[in-house]
Design an enzyme around this catalytic site. Structure first.
Site, short mmCIF file in Angstrom:
data_model
loop_
_atom_site.label_atom_id
_atom_site.label_comp_id
_atom_site.label_asym_id
_atom_site.label_seq_id
_atom_site.Cartn_x
_atom_site.Cartn_y
_atom_site.Cartn_z
N GLY A 214 7.43 6.55 8.62
CA GLY A 214 8.58 6.86 7.76
C GLY A 214 9.54 7.87 8.36
N ASN B 44 3.77 -3.23 4.09
CA ASN B 44 3.29 -2.23 3.14
C ASN B 44 4.50 -1.77 2.33
OD1 ASN B 44 2.23 -0.07 1.76
ND2 ASN B 44 1.93 1.23 3.58
N HIS C 155 -4.78 5.13 4.46
CA HIS C 155 -3.39 5.37 4.88
C HIS C 155 -3.11 6.87 4.87
CE1 HIS C 155 0.96 5.39 4.87
NE2 HIS C 155 0.92 4.16 5.33
N GLU D 291 -1.69 4.37 13.19
CA GLU D 291 -0.45 4.85 12.59
C GLU D 291 -0.32 6.35 12.85
OE1 GLU D 291 1.21 2.04 9.43
OE2 GLU D 291 0.11 3.61 8.43
N SER E 273 7.38 3.29 11.81
CA SER E 273 8.78 3.00 12.11
C SER E 273 8.99 1.78 13.00
CB SER E 273 9.45 4.25 12.70
OG SER E 273 9.39 5.32 11.76
N GLU F 18 -0.67 8.52 3.88
CA GLU F 18 -0.13 9.03 2.61
C GLU F 18 -1.25 9.23 1.59
OE1 GLU F 18 2.94 6.06 2.17
OE2 GLU F 18 3.97 6.95 3.89
N LYS G 157 4.57 0.03 -0.21
CA LYS G 157 4.38 1.35 -0.84
C LYS G 157 4.82 1.27 -2.31
CE LYS G 157 4.82 3.33 3.70
NZ LYS G 157 5.09 4.48 4.55
P1 PGA Z 1 7.03 2.92 8.18
O1 PGA Z 1 5.62 2.94 7.43
O2 PGA Z 1 7.15 1.56 8.83
O3 PGA Z 1 8.05 3.12 7.09
O4 PGA Z 1 7.01 4.01 9.18
C1 PGA Z 1 4.47 2.39 8.01
C2 PGA Z 1 3.30 2.57 7.07
O5 PGA Z 1 3.27 3.57 6.36
O6 PGA Z 1 2.39 1.75 7.03
#
Ligand code: PGA
Length: 261
Positions: A184, A15, A101, A178, A223, A103, A17
């Site tokens: 993140g 992803n 997601h 998640e 992460s 976000e 982003k």
């Molecule tokens: P991250 O993001 O690996 O940076 O924690 C995962 C995601 O948002 O799908």
């Protein structure tokens, strides 16, 4: 190989982003294609920002790596400025799409209701939806993980009629656990924590359809790095990963994908 082992081949999804540009994408994609050419025991998907799906199609077309959208709108067409329909993603060769997601939920006010409508629209267009579910830190600390995950799962499961559910099975729907506190942040769920929630998600799917529960892939996100991927992927109900930050580095992403082989 029985049906379960075929359907639950490990899956690693990048992803990106809102990162990248034509030049850096080209380097990253070429490095990933090269790095994974000898590692075909898992499935890989790259989800770039929408403007670069064309570029992904150009570079990934003759490889084993698939590409997908980071979101989709539930409507087919119309006056929805800024939105993208499922058939537009399939037109660009996408086979996957991320949905719900954290976000999108937190920053763009998307809800379980919109996630459900988008899930339905995706499977009807032949896209494999990757539905993200997970609890916030406050919910985690209050012991509400299962309650939250169940409500996010049920919002989708309950709205799918039998025909849509069959379509979802046909496209091998995917779920992504998640935990919001791990996305993140550099904090990762322990393999045992992830396993417990993944088993719970599988149980929730079984309440609707036990056959589907055995086949559905449930990937972990939050992460993931080269040094924690192997242990996470070794858990019985963890069928791969959804990788954000680490997917922007070819070396890290390739190492995570290798851990899935
Ligand atoms: P991250 O993001 O690996 O940076 O924690 C995962 C995601 O948002 O799908």
């Amino acid at each position: 190989m029985n049906a379960q082992s075929i359907n639950r081949r490990k899956l690693v999804i990048a992803n990106w982003k809102m990162h990248g540009d034509i030049s850096s994408n080209q380097h990253l994609l070429q490095a990933v294609i090269h790095g994974l050419s000898d590692y075909q025991q898992a499935d890989y998907v790259i989800c770039p920002p929408n403007p670069y799906l064309f570029q992904a199609r150009e570079l990934l077309s003759n490889t084993k790596i698939a590409w997908g959208g980071q979101n989709v709108n539930q409507h087919d067409k119309g006056a929805f400025t800024g939105a993208v329909a499922a058939h537009m993603l399939t037109d660009l060769g996408c086979t996957y799409v991320l949905l719900g997601h954290s976000e999108r939920r937190v920053l763009f006010n998307e809800t379980n209701l919109t996630a459900a409508a988008r899930f339905d629209a995706s499977v009807k267009s032949g896209l494999t939806p990757v539905l993200c579910v997970g609890e916030t830190l406050a919910e985690h600390e209050a012991g509400l993980t299962e309650v939250i995950v169940a409500s996010q799962m049920d919002a989708v499961m309950a709205t799918l009629n039998d025909q849509s559910f069959a379509a979802a099975m046909q496209v091998n729907m995917v779920f992504a656990y998640e935990p919001v506190w791990a996305v993140g942040t550099g904090k990762t769920a322990t393999p045992e924590q992830a396993q417990a929630v993944h088993a719970f998600i599988r149980h929730r799917i079984a309440m609707r359809n036990s056959e589907a529960a055995g086949h559905v892939r449930i990937v972990y996100g939050g992460s993931i790095k080269a040094d924690n991927a192997k242990k996470l992927f070794s858990m019985p109900d963890v069928d791969g990963g959804l990788v954000g930050g680490a997917s922007l580095s070819a070396d890290e992403f390739i190492a995570i994908c290798k851990a899935a082989n």
